[in-house]
Write a protein that holds these residues in place. Structure first.
Motif, short mmCIF file in Angstrom:
data_model
loop_
_atom_site.label_atom_id
_atom_site.label_comp_id
_atom_site.label_asym_id
_atom_site.label_seq_id
_atom_site.Cartn_x
_atom_site.Cartn_y
_atom_site.Cartn_z
N ALA A 259 1.04 -1.33 -0.08
CA ALA A 259 0.05 0.13 -0.03
C ALA A 259 0.85 1.25 0.01
N ARG A 260 1.99 1.25 0.91
CA ARG A 260 2.62 2.26 0.76
C ARG A 260 3.59 2.54 -0.62
N GLY A 261 3.94 1.36 -1.20
CA GLY A 261 4.61 1.54 -2.39
C GLY A 261 3.49 2.09 -3.54
N ARG A 262 2.24 1.90 -3.57
CA ARG A 262 1.14 2.42 -4.44
C ARG A 262 1.11 3.92 -4.43
N ALA A 263 1.22 4.34 -2.87
CA ALA A 263 1.13 5.77 -2.72
C ALA A 263 2.24 6.54 -3.32
N GLY A 264 3.45 5.96 -3.04
CA GLY A 264 4.56 6.51 -3.51
C GLY A 264 4.46 6.62 -4.99
N ALA A 265 4.13 5.59 -5.75
CA ALA A 265 4.00 5.56 -7.05
C ALA A 265 3.10 6.63 -7.72
N GLU A 266 2.19 6.92 -7.05
CA GLU A 266 1.30 7.98 -7.38
C GLU A 266 1.97 9.40 -7.19
N ARG A 267 2.54 9.53 -5.88
CA ARG A 267 3.25 10.81 -5.83
C ARG A 267 4.54 11.07 -7.13
N LEU A 268 4.99 9.87 -7.44
CA LEU A 268 6.17 10.19 -8.52
C LEU A 268 5.45 10.43 -9.86
N ASP A 269 4.26 9.98 -10.08
CA ASP A 269 3.55 10.21 -11.19
C ASP A 269 3.00 11.83 -11.31
N ARG A 270 2.55 12.01 -10.08
CA ARG A 270 2.30 13.71 -10.00
C ARG A 270 3.37 14.44 -10.25
N ARG B 163 12.55 9.96 -15.96
CA ARG B 163 12.98 9.15 -15.01
C ARG B 163 11.93 8.99 -13.86
N CYS B 164 11.41 9.95 -13.67
CA CYS B 164 10.19 9.84 -12.24
C CYS B 164 9.11 8.95 -12.83
N ALA B 165 8.75 8.92 -14.15
CA ALA B 165 7.75 8.12 -14.75
C ALA B 165 7.85 6.77 -14.69
N ARG B 166 9.17 6.27 -15.14
CA ARG B 166 9.77 5.07 -15.16
C ARG B 166 10.01 4.61 -13.68
N ALA B 167 10.35 5.46 -12.77
CA ALA B 167 10.68 4.82 -11.49
C ALA B 167 9.01 4.59 -10.61
N ALA B 168 8.12 5.28 -11.12
CA ALA B 168 6.70 5.21 -10.77
C ALA B 168 6.23 3.85 -11.12
N ALA B 169 6.57 3.54 -12.45
CA ALA B 169 6.21 2.11 -12.91
C ALA B 169 6.83 0.98 -12.22
N ASP B 170 8.12 1.14 -11.84
CA ASP B 170 8.96 -0.03 -11.22
C ASP B 170 8.13 0.04 -9.91
N VAL B 171 8.24 1.08 -9.09
CA VAL B 171 7.49 1.03 -7.59
C VAL B 171 6.26 0.37 -7.60
N ARG B 172 5.30 0.91 -8.67
CA ARG B 172 3.76 0.12 -8.86
C ARG B 172 3.92 -1.20 -9.16
N SER B 173 5.13 -1.82 -9.73
CA SER B 173 5.01 -3.10 -10.08
C SER B 173 5.44 -3.83 -8.82
N ALA B 174 6.43 -3.32 -8.23
CA ALA B 174 6.71 -3.93 -6.92
C ALA B 174 5.76 -3.76 -5.79
N ALA B 175 4.94 -3.09 -5.70
CA ALA B 175 3.95 -2.85 -4.98
C ALA B 175 2.78 -3.88 -4.97
N ARG B 176 2.60 -4.13 -6.38
CA ARG B 176 1.59 -5.21 -6.79
C ARG B 176 2.30 -6.57 -6.17
N TRP B 177 3.58 -6.71 -6.22
CA TRP B 177 4.14 -8.12 -5.82
C TRP B 177 3.82 -8.19 -4.45
N LEU B 178 4.32 -7.27 -3.66
CA LEU B 178 4.01 -7.20 -2.15
C LEU B 178 2.56 -7.26 -1.79
N ALA B 179 1.70 -6.66 -2.52
CA ALA B 179 0.24 -6.80 -2.04
C ALA B 179 -0.29 -8.35 -2.27
N ASP B 180 0.46 -8.92 -3.08
CA ASP B 180 -0.16 -10.18 -3.60
C ASP B 180 0.67 -11.40 -2.49
#
Length: 481
Positions: free
Chosen positions: A420-431, A464-481
């Protein structure tokens, strides 16, 4: 056990490890670059298969049959003499130092890179670091500097690391050289630059520049600063400048990351640590007051932070002249590796010299003890004035996520919470990426070549921020599962 160098005698050379021992030791060194490699073993509670567990078993094997003698190990980072225990390492290095056989030590990073250390310099003449004021005077200096740091906490109550580091550098300059030096940020940069160049060609030039920078402060040291007793007891000369620079480097180191980690320990599991250790009664059997209990807990937290996360993680000592120790002759050209993480944690009751966590001098360092004292005052002051705060998903600093409940006093945290924290971080990077793109689209950048260059920098950072957001979002999905 007979190795390549034959059986040990009174004049024998250190034994050379077997190829498999070299391979396993090299693997232990390289594995520290991958701190999450043993996460499955930690998660399952298989301590024997963790990096620490495997390293402990390897070092126990290397200790067997060697009676405290160092063993020569070949690694990708060089060939080192490795004493089997901390006590053996400290005894060997102290003997070498007494014989004048050691060259300039250097630090060894996890990737094998070697870097300079602040040279241990003792000025000529008689002086004592403990003569610098009393605990009350030092506490007053600390209290004057801390509000600028603690008053700039984040919304969640945590301390900003960059602000903390800047504040501690200011405090260190104030304590060591006085109020006039407190705002001299260039001075701290020059101390770091000179230390990084120690043992290299650039050192003499950087040391000379550092002496010129410190000269106005040492011409008439301010009363109450550490440089005062050092200058009055010493006989002057370049050694005084380098000794004061060493003091500034060590105080800055002790009050920086170790003090911040100590506060994290107090916030994460300080109550449990206090319960486990018990309140320390004085000689009359009286229990300490609340303030004294906080002070004791703060001191233990800093000692633990320095023990588990020493400023000097690994030090290489070159041998420039032969000497005898522990039944063997160490020849010139050898390199002794002192790495506390490989030698295991300090055993109960073993005396710890702060020099081994802050300074590379094997015969002890008086200003290292003073630096620890300043660090304790900082942790005491912050813990007493502002209750330490750790983010809601808490874990001990020496445990990775998902294993926070494996140590006493820590709070178990499921991996899904980090998702959950990873998803929030990815959203901040996107913004942030969107804001950078919007800034780059402004027509104000069109007027000059420099403006176009700034626009390209903004767009590259947004990518770079957009690519980092994608990586963080992918890791967040793995952690959530």
């Amino acid at each position: 056990m007979t190795h390549a160098d034959g059986p040990a005698t009174a004049a024998a050379r250190p034994e050379t490890a077997w190829p498999l021992e070299n391979l396993l030791f090299s693997a232990a060194l390289v594995a520290r670059r991958m701190p999450w490699a043993d996460l499955p073993a930690r998660t399952l509670g298989l301590d024997a298969l963790t990096l620490d567990g495997l390293t402990d078993r390897l070092m126990a094997h290397l200790r067997s049959g060697r009676d405290g003698r160092p063993v020569r190990l070949r690694t990708p980072f060089g060939t080192f003499l490795v004493p089997p225990t901390r006590a053996d390492a400290q005894s060997l290095l102290a003997r070498a130092d007494d014989a004048g056989a050691l060259g300039t030590p250097c630090g060894l990073a996890a990737d094998g890179r070697r870097y300079g250390l602040s040279p241990h310099v003792v000025p000529a003449g008689a002086w004592e670091v403990p003569a610098h004021g009393g605990a009350g005077a030092l506490g007053t200096l600390v209290a004057e500097q801390l509000p600028a740091v603690t008053g700039a906490r984040r919304e969640d109550g945590t301390l900003d690391r960059d602000r903390w580091q800047a504040g501690m550098l200011r405090l260190s300059r104030r304590v060591v050289l006085g109020a006039e030096a407190a705002e001299d940020t260039l001075l701290s940069e020059m101390v770091s630059a000179a230390a990084a160049a120690a043992g290299g060609r650039a050192y003499e030039g950087r040391a000379a520049a550092l002496r010129r920078r410190m000269a106005p402060y040492l011409a008439d040291p301010e009363p109450g600063c550490l440089a005062g007793p050092m200058a009055s007891g010493a006989q002057g000369g370049p050694e005084l400048y380098l000794a004061v620079a060493h003091a500034l480097a060590l105080v800055s180191a002790a009050t920086g990351v170790p003090a911040l980690k100590a506060l994290t320990l107090l916030g994460a599991n300080g109550d449990a640590d206090a319960d486990a250790s018990g309140t320390r009664a004085d000689a009359t059997g009286n229990a300490p007051s609340a303030g004294e209990a906080i002070g004791q807990a703060a001191d233990r937290a800093l000692d633990r932070a320095l023990e588990q996360h020493p400023v000097l993680t690994a030090v290489v000592y070159p041998v420039r002249a032969p000497f005898g120790a522990q039944g063997v002759v160490i020849g010139a050209g050898e390199e002794i590796l002192y790495d506390p993480a490989l030698l295991g944690r300090r055993v109960a009751g073993e005396r710890t010299d702060p020099a081994w966590a802050l300074c590379g001098n094997p015969s002890g360092c008086a200003v290292a003890g003073f630096a620890v004292r300043v660090g304790r005052e900082v942790v005491r002051a912050v813990a007493g004035a502002v209750p330490p705060v750790v983010p809601r998903a808490r874990f001990a600093v020496d445990c990775p996520p998902g294993t926070a409940g494996s140590r006493a006093g820590a709070v178990a945290t499921p991996l899904s919470a980090f998702g959950a924290r990873g998803r929030a971080g990815a959203e901040r990077l996107d913004r942030h990426a969107e804001a950078l793109c919007a800034c780059a689209a402004d027509a104000g950048w069109n007027g000059s070549e420099a403006g176009e260059r700034f626009r390209m920098v903004l767009l590259a950072h947004a990518d770079r921020c957009a690519r980092a957001a994608a990586d963080v979002r992918s890791a967040a999905r793995w952690l959530a599962d």
